[in-house]
Write an enzyme that holds these catalytic residues in place. Structure first.
Site, PDB file in Angstrom:
ATOM      1  N   TYR A 159       0.836  -1.203   0.000  1.00 55.67           N
ATOM      2  CA  TYR A 159       0.000   0.000   0.000  1.00 55.67           C
ATOM      3  C   TYR A 159       0.875   1.259   0.000  1.00 55.67           C
ATOM      4  O   TYR A 159       0.757   2.111  -0.873  1.00 55.67           O
ATOM      5  CB  TYR A 159      -0.925  -0.030   1.223  1.00 55.67           C
ATOM      6  CG  TYR A 159      -1.768   1.208   1.395  1.00 55.67           C
ATOM      7  CD1 TYR A 159      -2.810   1.494   0.522  1.00 55.67           C
ATOM      8  CD2 TYR A 159      -1.532   2.099   2.447  1.00 55.67           C
ATOM      9  CE1 TYR A 159      -3.582   2.632   0.677  1.00 55.67           C
ATOM     10  CE2 TYR A 159      -2.303   3.232   2.609  1.00 55.67           C
ATOM     11  CZ  TYR A 159      -3.324   3.495   1.721  1.00 55.67           C
ATOM     12  OH  TYR A 159      -4.084   4.626   1.883  1.00 55.67           O
TER      13      TYR A 159
HETATM   14  N1  LIG Z   1      -9.177   6.339   4.781  1.00 53.04           N
HETATM   15  C1  LIG Z   1      -7.948   6.695   5.167  1.00 53.04           C
HETATM   16  O1  LIG Z   1      -7.647   6.725   6.360  1.00 53.04           O
HETATM   17  C2  LIG Z   1      -6.926   7.086   4.137  1.00 53.04           C
HETATM   18  C3  LIG Z   1      -5.709   7.585   4.579  1.00 53.04           C
HETATM   19  C4  LIG Z   1      -4.746   7.940   3.636  1.00 53.04           C
HETATM   20  C5  LIG Z   1      -5.034   7.808   2.291  1.00 53.04           C
HETATM   21  N2  LIG Z   1      -6.229   7.315   1.879  1.00 53.04           N
HETATM   22  C6  LIG Z   1      -6.467   7.183   0.430  1.00 53.04           C
HETATM   23  O2  LIG Z   1      -7.686   7.812   0.064  1.00 53.04           O
HETATM   24  C7  LIG Z   1      -8.280   7.124  -1.036  1.00 53.04           C
HETATM   25  C8  LIG Z   1      -9.714   6.763  -0.700  1.00 53.04           C
HETATM   26  O3  LIG Z   1      -9.717   5.896   0.417  1.00 53.04           O
HETATM   27  P1  LIG Z   1     -11.037   5.586   1.258  1.00 53.04           P
HETATM   28  O4  LIG Z   1     -10.594   5.342   2.639  1.00 53.04           O
HETATM   29  O5  LIG Z   1     -12.068   6.602   0.980  1.00 53.04           O
HETATM   30  O6  LIG Z   1     -11.456   4.169   0.600  1.00 53.04           O
HETATM   31  P2  LIG Z   1     -12.881   3.479   0.416  1.00 53.04           P
HETATM   32  O7  LIG Z   1     -12.591   2.029   0.340  1.00 53.04           O
HETATM   33  O8  LIG Z   1     -13.853   3.959   1.434  1.00 53.04           O
HETATM   34  O9  LIG Z   1     -13.359   4.004  -1.015  1.00 53.04           O
HETATM   35  C9  LIG Z   1     -12.639   3.678  -2.182  1.00 53.04           C
HETATM   36  C10 LIG Z   1     -13.533   3.811  -3.411  1.00 53.04           C
HETATM   37  O10 LIG Z   1     -12.748   3.414  -4.541  1.00 53.04           O
HETATM   38  C11 LIG Z   1     -13.512   2.546  -5.348  1.00 53.04           C
HETATM   39  N3  LIG Z   1     -12.667   1.629  -6.106  1.00 53.04           N
HETATM   40  C12 LIG Z   1     -11.870   0.620  -5.603  1.00 53.04           C
HETATM   41  N4  LIG Z   1     -11.309  -0.059  -6.617  1.00 53.04           N
HETATM   42  C13 LIG Z   1     -11.736   0.518  -7.774  1.00 53.04           C
HETATM   43  C14 LIG Z   1     -11.516   0.244  -9.135  1.00 53.04           C
HETATM   44  N5  LIG Z   1     -10.732  -0.784  -9.536  1.00 53.04           N
HETATM   45  N6  LIG Z   1     -12.122   1.044 -10.049  1.00 53.04           N
HETATM   46  C15 LIG Z   1     -12.920   2.065  -9.673  1.00 53.04           C
HETATM   47  N7  LIG Z   1     -13.172   2.367  -8.390  1.00 53.04           N
HETATM   48  C16 LIG Z   1     -12.593   1.586  -7.452  1.00 53.04           C
HETATM   49  C17 LIG Z   1     -14.408   1.795  -4.362  1.00 53.04           C
HETATM   50  O11 LIG Z   1     -15.539   1.227  -5.021  1.00 53.04           O
HETATM   51  C18 LIG Z   1     -14.764   2.892  -3.375  1.00 53.04           C
HETATM   52  O12 LIG Z   1     -15.915   3.613  -3.770  1.00 53.04           O
HETATM   53  C19 LIG Z   1      -7.389   5.915  -1.316  1.00 53.04           C
HETATM   54  O13 LIG Z   1      -6.504   6.208  -2.378  1.00 53.04           O
HETATM   55  C20 LIG Z   1      -6.628   5.730  -0.025  1.00 53.04           C
HETATM   56  O14 LIG Z   1      -5.412   5.108  -0.205  1.00 53.04           O
HETATM   57  C21 LIG Z   1      -7.180   6.949   2.770  1.00 53.04           C
END
Ligand SMILES: NC(=O)c1ccc[n+]([C@@H]2O[C@H](COP(=O)([O-])OP(=O)(O)OC[C@H]3O[C@@H](n4cnc5c(N)ncnc54)[C@H](O)[C@@H]3O)[C@@H](O)[C@H]2O)c1
Length: 267
Positions: A159
């Site tokens: 990741y």
């Molecule tokens: N939540 C956290 O604490 C956090 C922290 C740092 C970074 N991030 C980053 O923020 C971003 C969003 O994370 P989140 O926590 O909202 O995740 P989440 O799992 O809640 O949402 C992710 C979304 O991406 C979509 N998705 C996944 N694979 C896909 C694909 N192949 N094609 C199209 N859509 C796809 C899913 O359907 C979902 O709607 C990510 O890049 C994650 O790495 C999150």
């Protein structure tokens, strides 16, 4: 905010992974600001119902699907002002499990999947959209990284590895695209309020790898001594910065990765 300070009304922007979590928060914020928002996700979020909201069923690992939908937006709306590469997955695993069972170890399949969803997607989308932005001589690309990419994070090798790659691609493409008036920025959230990223299986694996109970792992999210502001971040606190970066108020910002992590600097 509702006072149009950001001046984003009628701009056309693509958000990937906009159906849940941080992406959903970004979609809502941009709709509030009058943006025409195209959400590229595997499934729609039926709760978003707005005249300026367009859902495109796109797997962000698939070049043909991306190119088809980017072309459709370009043909129908005539411009693409912003791209938020937000879709991402986190598959926890450790490099070696010393008990020799292989349990919770990283696998080749996990590697390929993480690279495809987190990193290859950023390449494919940025390329397809930047081709259009160069034609219109303007645009902003925002890539979702993570604060822990710089320091590493136990149990999250793939990741954070893909996020480190995103940081480097962000800085490189900012250098390549600046001459076309295109800005490229990275956003690195820290510990945020819960999203789908943190599933039960994810927590089970991370707790095992880190040698703590699931309860202890969860406590760390809300009461982390490593966070100077002493709390998890709200998803809206990421969306606010993304919207600002997409606006002309950030017109001289490019090629930087911004932590949104309450002052936390170690994963
Ligand atoms: N939540 C956290 O604490 C956090 C922290 C740092 C970074 N991030 C980053 O923020 C971003 C969003 O994370 P989140 O926590 O909202 O995740 P989440 O799992 O809640 O949402 C992710 C979304 O991406 C979509 N998705 C996944 N694979 C896909 C694909 N192949 N094609 C199209 N859509 C796809 C899913 O359907 C979902 O709607 C990510 O890049 C994650 O790495 C999150």
């Amino acid at each position: 905010m509702g006072n149009n300070w950001l001046n984003l009304a009628n701009k056309v922007m693509i958000v990937t992974g906009g159906s849940a979590g941080i992406g959903n928060s970004i979609v809502k914020k941009l709709l509030e600001e009058g943006v025409l928002v195209a959400n590229f996700d595997l499934k729609n979020n039926d709760q978003i119902n707005h005249k300026n909201y367009f859902f495109y069923k796109v797997d962000v690992t698939k070049k043909s699907e991306i190119e088809r939908q980017v072309e459709e937006i370009w043909q129908t709306l005539g411009r693409i002002d912003g791209l938020v590469n937000n879709a991402g997955i986190a598959l926890p695993g450790m490099l070696v499990n010393p008990d020799d069972t292989g349990k919770y170890e990283l696998t080749e399949e996990m590697f390929d999947r993480t690279i495809a969803v987190n990193q290859k997607s950023v390449f494919l989308l940025s390329q397809a959209v930047a081709r259009k932005m160069i034609k219109q001589q303007s645009g902003v690309i925002v890539n979702m990284s993570t604060e822990s990419a710089r320091e590493g994070s136990v149990g999250q090798g793939f990741y954070v590895g893909t996020k480190g790659a995103i940081n480097s691609m962000t800085c490189t493409w900012a250098k390549e695209l600046g001459k076309y008036n295109i800005r490229v920025l990275g956003i690195a959230p820290g510990i945020m309020e819960e999203t789908n990223l943190r599933s039960v299986n994810y927590e089970k694996a991370l707790a095992f790898i880190r040698g703590v109970s699931i309860e202890e792992l969860r406590k760390g999210y809300v009461n982390a001594s490593s966070i100077p502001l002493g709390r998890a971040g709200k998803l809206s606190e990421v969306a606010e910065v993304v919207a600002f970066y997409l606006s002309d108020h950030a017109s001289y910002l490019s090629g930087i990765i911004t932590n949104i992590a309450g002052g936390k600097s170690r994963g």
